[in-house]
Design an enzyme around this catalytic site. Structure first.
Site, PDB file in Angstrom:
ATOM      1  N   ASN A  83     -26.408  44.849  36.353  1.00  0.00           N
ATOM      2  CA  ASN A  83     -26.825  44.092  35.669  1.00  0.00           C
ATOM      3  C   ASN A  83     -26.662  45.191  33.597  1.00  0.00           C
ATOM      4  OD1 ASN A  83     -29.081  44.038  33.597  1.00  0.00           O
ATOM      5  ND2 ASN A  83     -30.056  44.478  35.793  1.00  0.00           N
ATOM      6  N   PHE A  94     -30.949  42.639  27.445  1.00  0.00           N
ATOM      7  CA  PHE A  94     -31.814  41.814  27.089  1.00  0.00           C
ATOM      8  C   PHE A  94     -31.241  40.714  25.874  1.00  0.00           C
ATOM      9  CE2 PHE A  94     -35.059  45.942  26.188  1.00  0.00           C
ATOM     10  CZ  PHE A  94     -35.459  46.356  27.427  1.00  0.00           C
ATOM     11  N   SER A 130     -34.201  50.727  29.943  1.00  0.00           N
ATOM     12  CA  SER A 130     -32.943  49.735  30.327  1.00  0.00           C
ATOM     13  C   SER A 130     -32.318  50.415  29.866  1.00  0.00           C
ATOM     14  CB  SER A 130     -33.103  48.227  30.181  1.00  0.00           C
ATOM     15  OG  SER A 130     -31.619  47.973  30.243  1.00  0.00           O
ATOM     16  N   ASN A 167     -28.628  49.343  29.047  1.00  0.00           N
ATOM     17  CA  ASN A 167     -27.675  47.932  28.241  1.00  0.00           C
ATOM     18  C   ASN A 167     -28.851  48.476  27.125  1.00  0.00           C
ATOM     19  OD1 ASN A 167     -27.063  48.206  31.487  1.00  0.00           O
ATOM     20  ND2 ASN A 167     -28.913  46.561  31.724  1.00  0.00           N
ATOM     21  N   THR A 168     -29.627  48.941  26.595  1.00  0.00           N
ATOM     22  CA  THR A 168     -29.639  49.264  24.886  1.00  0.00           C
ATOM     23  C   THR A 168     -29.025  50.151  24.629  1.00  0.00           C
ATOM     24  OG1 THR A 168     -31.391  46.955  25.428  1.00  0.00           O
ATOM     25  CG2 THR A 168     -31.557  48.099  23.202  1.00  0.00           C
ATOM     26  N   LYS A 183     -42.914  51.281  31.687  1.00  0.00           N
ATOM     27  CA  LYS A 183     -42.143  51.103  32.485  1.00  0.00           C
ATOM     28  C   LYS A 183     -41.109  52.235  32.270  1.00  0.00           C
ATOM     29  CE  LYS A 183     -38.564  47.979  34.974  1.00  0.00           C
ATOM     30  NZ  LYS A 183     -38.513  46.610  35.176  1.00  0.00           N
ATOM     31  N   ASN A 217     -37.363  50.940  36.787  1.00  0.00           N
ATOM     32  CA  ASN A 217     -36.506  50.608  36.384  1.00  0.00           C
ATOM     33  C   ASN A 217     -35.172  51.090  36.873  1.00  0.00           C
ATOM     34  OD1 ASN A 217     -34.994  48.840  34.794  1.00  0.00           O
ATOM     35  ND2 ASN A 217     -35.818  49.344  32.871  1.00  0.00           N
TER      36      ASN A 217
END
Length: 352
Positions: free
Chosen positions: A111, A115, A175, A177-178, A213, A242
């Protein structure tokens, strides 16, 4: 509908695109179509951790219920805890679609959602509307907006809003993805963020514990610095881990080259080894939550023996459906008794 029947229908749901299927799943949960687990948990699975009582160690990882819209029906499936989020201060749409990819041959998901969520106001309102007491432990997972330049201010504000409504709060700095988020795992930056969060916590009448995390792709030095930073402060635990930006050579799916974080079965080995190393470094002074590739009793048991007091699933639940929850718990209880453990706590870190 019983969980087993709901799971049997999942191949039809997977005929939809992944994000559409996920949205349908959340609706189905709120319509009561996924059923509920009415049998009490085996007492051998009970866990005392984070100053909280868990009837079993299996939790649902953040990302499944980002806006806390299906917390109660998810708990009723038999989870010991549900972590809602990731929530950010302001609503954001996330990255362009398509951004979720099934790697069915690998029992994995990639993915790059970024967020996407309705923002803190909607998230807090949904948490506040939940009937109390809840049947399981509730966690909040919080992160910063993509355009944030003030994480040392944002994370404390997120904690302040979530703290009265949940049992623990997870600071998500991992994460992939940021942009720039994982840089916050650096020792100085993480210390500043955690100090600010703990200062906000000290002012609260209700002070749920703080977890962090972390990513599975950390160097040995970075991992040691994170553990040391948390041990030097009143941080209750770590979620390990993560999603990963690595792409193991074993991946077979044609979707394997998509950008984003990889979760599911291919993450199991690396995340469990990281968990084992973190357990040794922390010497039992941090509560560890094992995430990455948890899909059955054996994988949950491996995480526990590597040092986890609690475990989380995401991709395993997405593929296995509601029926995987009672099956995993039953098999885990069998494994604990097979090896002579009187309770789950006795098995924690036994092979670390």
């Amino acid at each position: 509908m019983r969980p087993a029947l709901a799971s049997a229908l999942m191949p039809f749901v997977r005929g939809l695109d992944p994000e559409g299927a996920h949205e349908l799943s959340l609706r189905a949960l709120n319509w009561g179509l996924a059923g509920r687990e009415r049998r009490p948990d085996d007492p051998i699975l009970a866990v005392q951790a984070l100053g909280l009582s868990f009837s079993n160690p299996l939790g649902l990882a953040a990302g499944f219920d980002k806006n806390a819209v299906a917390v109660l029906p998810l708990m009723r499936l038999g989870f010991g805890f549900v972590e809602a989020g990731t929530a950010t201060l302001r609503p954001q749409v996330g990255n362009p679609r398509p951004r979720v990819f099934r790697l069915e041959e690998d029992r994995a998901v990639i993915n790059r959602l970024g967020f996407n969520n309705a923002g803190l106001e909607a998230y807090a309102a949904n948490l506040a509307a939940l009937p109390r007491p809840l049947p399981a432990v509730l966690g909040a997972n919080v992160g910063i907006n993509k355009d944030s330049t003030t994480p040392e201010r944002d994370y404390p504000e997120l904690y302040r809003r979530a703290a009265p409504l949940v049992d623990y709060v997870t600071v998500n700095v991992s994460s992939p993805n940021t942009p720039g988020l994982r840089d916050l795992q650096g020792e100085a930056r993480l210390a500043a963020i955690l100090d600010a969060v703990l200062a906000a916590r000290a002012e609260m009448p209700r002070r749920p514990p703080v977890l962090v995390k972390i990513a599975p792709d950390l160097s040995e030095a970075a991992m040691e610095a994170i553990v040391g930073t948390c041990l030097d402060r009143d941080i209750a635990g770590l979620i390990v881990s993560n999603t990963t930006i690595a792409r193991p050579d074993t991946l077979r799916s044609p979707q394997k080259r998509e950008a984003g974080g990889l979760s599911g079965r291919p993450l199991f080995q690396a995340s469990t080894e990281l968990l084992r190393r973190v357990h040794r470094l922390s010497r039992g002074r941090l509560t560890l939550v094992g995430a990455g590739g948890v899909e059955n009793g054996e994988t949950a048991y491996s995480k526990i023996k590597a040092g986890a007091s609690l475990v989380q699933t995401y991709a395993g639940f997405a593929y296995g459906g509601p029926a995987m929850i009672p099956r995993l718990k039953r098999d885990l209880a069998t494994l604990l008794r097979r090896d002579g453990f009187p309770n789950l706590a006795a098995a924690v870190g036994s092979e670390a």
